[in-house]
Write a protein that holds these residues in place. Structure first.
Motif, mmCIF file in Angstrom:
data_model
loop_
_atom_site.group_PDB
_atom_site.id
_atom_site.type_symbol
_atom_site.label_atom_id
_atom_site.label_comp_id
_atom_site.label_asym_id
_atom_site.label_seq_id
_atom_site.Cartn_x
_atom_site.Cartn_y
_atom_site.Cartn_z
ATOM 1 N N TRP A 1 -1.434 -2.480 -1.541
ATOM 2 C CA TRP A 1 -0.736 -3.758 -1.528
ATOM 3 C C TRP A 1 -1.756 -4.868 -1.704
ATOM 4 C CZ3 TRP A 1 3.944 -5.301 -2.331
ATOM 5 C CH2 TRP A 1 4.274 -6.624 -2.081
ATOM 6 N N ALA B 1 -2.393 -8.797 -1.345
ATOM 7 C CA ALA B 1 -1.997 -10.064 -0.741
ATOM 8 C C ALA B 1 -2.946 -11.132 -1.283
ATOM 9 C CB ALA B 1 -2.094 -9.960 0.781
ATOM 10 N N ILE C 1 -6.829 -6.994 -0.562
ATOM 11 C CA ILE C 1 -6.080 -5.853 -1.066
ATOM 12 C C ILE C 1 -6.293 -4.730 -0.065
ATOM 13 C CG2 ILE C 1 -5.850 -4.150 -2.924
ATOM 14 C CD1 ILE C 1 -7.039 -6.316 -4.811
ATOM 15 N N ASP D 1 -1.933 -11.843 6.002
ATOM 16 C CA ASP D 1 -2.084 -10.998 4.811
ATOM 17 C C ASP D 1 -2.275 -9.539 5.192
ATOM 18 O OD1 ASP D 1 -1.885 -13.229 3.186
ATOM 19 O OD2 ASP D 1 -4.045 -13.366 2.794
ATOM 20 N N SER E 1 0.266 -6.459 4.583
ATOM 21 C CA SER E 1 -0.220 -5.315 3.822
ATOM 22 C C SER E 1 -0.010 -4.016 4.587
ATOM 23 C CB SER E 1 -1.703 -5.489 3.482
ATOM 24 O OG SER E 1 -1.891 -6.630 2.687
ATOM 25 N N ARG F 1 3.711 -3.236 4.337
ATOM 26 C CA ARG F 1 4.125 -2.837 2.994
ATOM 27 C C ARG F 1 3.622 -1.460 2.593
ATOM 28 N NH1 ARG F 1 7.188 -6.395 -0.339
ATOM 29 N NH2 ARG F 1 7.411 -8.283 0.883
ATOM 30 N N THR F 2 2.462 -1.075 3.115
ATOM 31 C CA THR F 2 1.920 0.244 2.787
ATOM 32 C C THR F 2 2.373 1.305 3.797
ATOM 33 O OG1 THR F 2 -0.126 -0.186 4.007
ATOM 34 C CG2 THR F 2 -0.135 -0.676 1.633
#
Length: 105
Positions: A8, A10, A14, A90, A94, A97-98
């Motif tokens: 992901w 941001a 990353i 962030d 992340s 999202r992961t």
């Protein structure tokens, strides 16, 4: 194994996350890597970006990420000057999202 990796990006960093194949127990450690390419800037900026990512990881990863993961935090040009609170957001986004974020009940 590549199919299990997640990534992901941001604005400030990353995150790449992958389960460790040998980690079957809930007490497995989390391994973390840090990188900053020359796109981030000169050596001074790259080192500052890595230090900021390390401080962020030390604060958030032990209690905020699932055990048994390999994580890589990659600096972006914004990592150097981005406010630390925004970097925190962030990283949390992340992790979510992961699917690396620890579940809280």
């Amino acid at each position: 194994m590549a199919a299990l990796r997640r990534k992901w990006a941001a604005p400030g960093l990353i995150l790449q996350a992958a389960p460790r194949p040998e980690s079957e127990t809930a007490e497995a450690e989390i391994r973390i890597g840090f990188t900053a390419s020359r796109k981030v800037g000169n050596a001074v900026k790259r080192n500052r970006a890595r230090r900021r990512l390390k401080a962020l990881a030390a604060e958030m990863i032990p209690h905020g990420a699932n055990p048994g993961l390999d994580l890589v935090l990659i600096a972006r040009p914004a990592t150097v000057d981005r406010p630390f609170d925004e970097l925190r957001r962030d990283l949390q986004q992340s992790l979510n999202r992961t699917k690396a974020a620890r579940k809280t009940h």
